[in-house]
Design an enzyme around this catalytic site. Sequence first.
Site, PDB file in Angstrom:
ATOM      1  CB  SER A  78       3.412  -8.883  -3.318  1.00  0.00           C
ATOM      2  OG  SER A  78       2.926  -7.716  -3.951  1.00  0.00           O
ATOM      3  CE  LYS A 132     -23.043  -0.609 -10.170  1.00  0.00           C
ATOM      4  NZ  LYS A 132     -22.644  -0.608  -8.756  1.00  0.00           N
TER       5      LYS A 132
END
Length: 311
Positions: free
Chosen positions: A155, A207
């Site tokens: 990765s 948010k």
Amino acid sequence: MMKTELLIAEFLSTPWALMPERLNAVSAVMARWSSHAPATTEVLAGIDVDKVTREARRQNATSVSGGGIAVLPLYGVITQRGNMIEDVSGPGSVSTQKFAAALRQALADESVSQILIDIDSPGGSVYGVAELADEIVAARAQKPIIAIANSLAASAAYWIGCSASEFYVTPGGEVGSIGVWQAHFDYSQALAAEGVTPTLISAGTYKVEGNPYAPLDPEAQAFMQSRVDDYFLAFSKAVAKGRGVPIAQVRNGMGQGRVLGADAALEQNMVDGIVTLDETIRKMLLKARAKAKTKGSRIGLAAQRLALAEL
């Protein structure tokens, strides 16, 4: 207590270029932290052993050979700042910022002619990885930079390895896991069972979307997916550029998110060869000697021409 809470928050908010197999281990640690359960004596003992082992390996690798080869270790879970989980378990962590500082030091050191990146990492956070990879690519104009998966470059670690001029894997090593993921943990039922009802006070339409105190709604999931897709595109582009192949080949081949063994990785052009760390160092030393010999011959020839000109 505060450290574990911050680590949980970091884990939940970060897109990861990390082997998915490591998710189970990380999730177990997160669950223990969330329940405020102390680690067992066996776990603590294992952590101490791991810390001693990885520190000894780092000290052994961080050296400059007689041939002017600086070996820079890239071990453990990759994070951007500090060593966030150095005291948890396993291979520890490595900071992209600290690694970049070590790279700059090796570039500035006149006794260093070549740099070898010794990688043993399952990947980690995507933050800071693209910047480090770009810095390695730029550094190649100053000194040769070789990377080796010894024995794992998965990765984010594979992303970084692809930025080197040459990239190798040990015979028993593995590379790949090209992909990005992000986790969402829904603690709403667990909290309800404990009689806890969180109330989030916020401003801004999105948010607190994706918070762990409620199930993940489709809109929040779609946004999280878009973030993962963006990082995956950047990852794919970097691998394609580093390996000199089309992006389609990266996405439709090269394991498609799986880790591949040395032979399979070489067959799919994910590495430049299969060699041990010692063999890689010997090759680098031979190249350095050949270059020095060629340079010496040129200097000698130039001196002869100058002497003839003065006659």
